[in-house]
Design an enzyme around this catalytic site. Structure first.
Site, PDB file in Angstrom:
ATOM      1  CG  HIS A 283      56.623 -72.827 -27.279  1.00 12.70           C
ATOM      2  ND1 HIS A 283      56.450 -73.431 -28.496  1.00 12.70           N
ATOM      3  CD2 HIS A 283      56.578 -73.828 -26.360  1.00 12.70           C
ATOM      4  CE1 HIS A 283      56.326 -74.738 -28.318  1.00 12.70           C
ATOM      5  NE2 HIS A 283      56.395 -75.004 -27.039  1.00 12.70           N
TER       6      HIS A 283
ATOM      7  CD  GLU B 254      48.127 -77.577 -23.729  1.00  8.04           C
ATOM      8  OE1 GLU B 254      47.787 -78.382 -24.632  1.00  8.04           O
ATOM      9  OE2 GLU B 254      49.282 -77.500 -23.289  1.00  8.04           O
TER      10      GLU B 254
END
Lengths: 298, 318
Positions: B125, B57
């Site tokens: 998450h 990311e």
């Protein structure tokens, strides 16, 4: 010579907080920039005075920026570590170690997708070598065959920690192999050697063959910044300064009959004038108006 | 139209109109996005403009920001908002500051589209960290709650001049809603009154707007008339609409799925106070604990309509 003289003049000033000097590493910046074309872009880490001058950014505007004046490249808002003049092919410095590497990957992607002839060079130190951004960007650049030159200016120090205490590989260029990227380690104190290696690398990238990784072994003459403690011994520093790339290349040019004492004198005079001119321009310039604190935020 | 389809439509229309828009991210290509929100785009625009990236990311955002600065207009998809932390350096230290630090020479018009919220996926998450981003100068943050707003605001995001974080929500993807047939832009910085009321203002955003509406129904049955306002845009924040509502109701309850400490709600309360002088206010958000995937602990941590109703009763001293 301009870079050295510029940095020396700047280091005599006390009104800029501190600066990140690259004295001793000039051959890397000059060798690299001597190969880049107008449509290419150079990005660097924070140690960016030498590379920006080598790329052709106007010394007066660099000096003004470093002294915080509105006539600087970034209107005085970037300051040390954030010089930028994209119109001159210097896309910019970014003072987070390793932070500019993936950014350079993006600039290279834009070049590739927009059909530009230009390539992108990212210059970083061995200090950035251990950062994840390099590894992630090497992988992406190899996968997408980006026109990107990774140039590691290995000045032997990660801020102040010696290279061997911070980095495992024997040659830093070994990292390219894992990604199938042509890689090489060269003597970064010899501008001819750097220029030759850069030339081959740029040809490779410009032909659409993807990225190249070059490690240039150099030596930083001073500490991390003008206010950071020097950690090396006096004898170590003497030995390092004896490898001066400017002295080395001057001798080469004299031996080849290209440079004579008169020309050398003239060059020194030109450089001194350019640096004095840059300082005079910066000193005559205004600081940005305080109201500019809120302009260009968005 | 489902929320995920609204996203797909917005991106498709904008990509057709602007060939500098590219999608970068994990599983965005032939796979069509983790929530199929990019379905069909790879087929239409090809691997050049819809690019799968390694699961890295930091580099996704870094490459996106760099490409934006150099002339492209990337939409970077970060599957879960939790993973944005890996991309904070390029987004915050570079993208958000680029225009300022270069004295206006460069800017980074990219959209980071990411998915917040809890839906059984565990502590790393599930987070809603949009409040962290609201304080970054140079960054815009939006978090719509309906398909129509997702459509209109994503289109607006793809036309902005600087970096935008577009936050959607796992529980919103399967939700259907009316979306205008004609092309429509929803500008940033405008909150939306979802339900009018006279006794209490509930300020919220994203999936919690649905929880607020449910709570407003429950409150109605107790004789409390709650006005529900969906902020939609967190930076810039439309504080005038909230203040205008509180001027009438004299009570403000903020609701968010993230943490209340330094959260969206406290910012809203503080700014309303700056306009109206001390007001009666309270915050509802997740409990101060990680959001577990455990089927008992996850709902125990998150705000629900009952918790909102209880907070409202306490605030109104009923």
């Amino acid at each position: 010579m301009l870079i050295r003289s510029f940095e020396e003049a700047l280091s005599r000033r006390k009104d800029h907080g501190f600066q990140l000097l690259s004295s001793g590493e000039e051959a890397v910046a000059v060798g690299l920039c001597s190969i880049l074309n107008e449509e290419d872009q150079l990005l660097t880490g924070g140690r960016s005075i030498g590379p920006s001058l080598a790329r052709g950014v106007e010394p007066a505007r660099v000096m003004a920026e470093l002294l915080g004046k509105a006539s600087g490249t970034n209107r005085g808002k970037g300051g040390r570590g954030h010089l930028a003049d994209p119109a001159a092919g210097f896309f910019g410095a970014h003072a987070v170690v390793g932070g500019n590497i993936s950014i350079a990957g993006g600039v290279a992607l834009a070049k590739q997708m927009l059909g530009s002839e230009g390539i992108v060079a990212i210059l970083f130190g061995d200090g950035a070598f251990g950062a994840g951004g390099l590894h992630e960007t090497l992988n992406i650049a190899a996968t997408w065959r980006l026109p990107l030159l990774f140039v590691c200016n290995n000045n032997q120090l990660s801020v102040s920690t010696p290279r061997n205490a911070a980095l495992a590989p024997k040659n830093l260029s070994d990292i390219g192999m894992a990604f199938g990227i042509p890689s090489q380690t060269v003597d970064g104190m010899d501008v001819d050697i750097v220029r030759k290696a850069m030339g081959d690398a740029v040809d490779h990238a410009r032909a659409g063959n993807g990225p190249v990784f070059l490690e240039c072994i150099s030596y930083r003459f001073s500490s991390h910044s003008t206010t950071a403690r020097e950690t090396r011994s006096r004898s170590e520093l003497t030995a390092i300064r004896a490898k001066c790339p400017i002295v080395l290349y001057t001798a080469v040019l004299k031996a080849a009959g290209i440079l004579n004492p008169d020309m050398e004198k003239e060059l020194s005079r030109d450089v001194a004038e350019a640096v004095e001119g840059a300082l005079a321009f910066a000193d005559a310039s205004e600081y940005p108006n305080a109201s500019e604190v809120l302009t260009d935020v968005w | 139209m489902f929320f995920r389809e609204a996203i797909m439509r917005a991106v498709r229309e904008e990509m057709r109109g602007n060939d500098r828009i590219v999608i970068l991210g994990q599983d965005v290509g032939a796979f069509g996005g983790s929530y199929r929100e990019f379905d069909g785009l790879f087929e239409e625009f090809g691997a050049g403009r819809v690019r799968d990236m390694p699961v890295a990311e930091a580099a996704m955002v870094g490459v996106g920001v760099g490409a934006a600065a150099a002339g492209l207009r990337p939409l970077v998809s970060i599957t879960y908002m939790d993973f944005m932390m890996l991309g904070f350096d390029p987004l915050i230290n570079y993208g958000a500051k680029l225009r300022y630090k270069t004295g206006g020479q460069l800017t980074a018009p990219l959209v980071v589209k990411t998915t917040a919220g809890a839906k059984g996926q565990g502590v790393a998450h599930s987070q809603c960290i949009e409040a962290w981003l609201m304080s970054v100068p140079g960054l815009k943050v939006v978090a719509p709650s309906t398909a129509a707003d997702a459509y209109g605001m994503l289109k607006a995001a793809l036309r902005e001049e600087g970096p935008v974080v577009f936050v959607d929500h796992k529980r919103l993807f399967p939700v259907a809603g009316e979306v205008p047939l004609a092309e429509e832009i929803v500008p940033f910085g405008l909150a939306k009154v979802c339900r009018s009321g006279t006794d209490l203002t509930i300020s919220t955003h994203s999936f919690m707007t649905r929880v607020a509406m449910e709570a407003a129904d429950l409150l109605q049955s107790e004789g409390v008339s709650a006005e529900v306002i969906d902020l939609r845009s967190l930076a810039p924040l439309d504080i005038d609409t909230i203040a205008g509502s509180v001027r009438r109701t004299n009570a403000l309850l903020t609701l968010e799925e993230g943490q209340v400490t330094c959260g969206v709600g406290i910012e809203v309360i503080a700014r309303v106070q700056e306009i109206l002088a001390p007001i009666s206010a309270a915050r509802v958000g997740a409990l101060p604990a990680p959001v577990s995937s455990n089927r008992v602990l996850e709902p125990a941590c998150l705000p629900d309509a009952q918790r909102v109703v209880q907070a409202a009763r306490k605030l109104l001293k009923r």
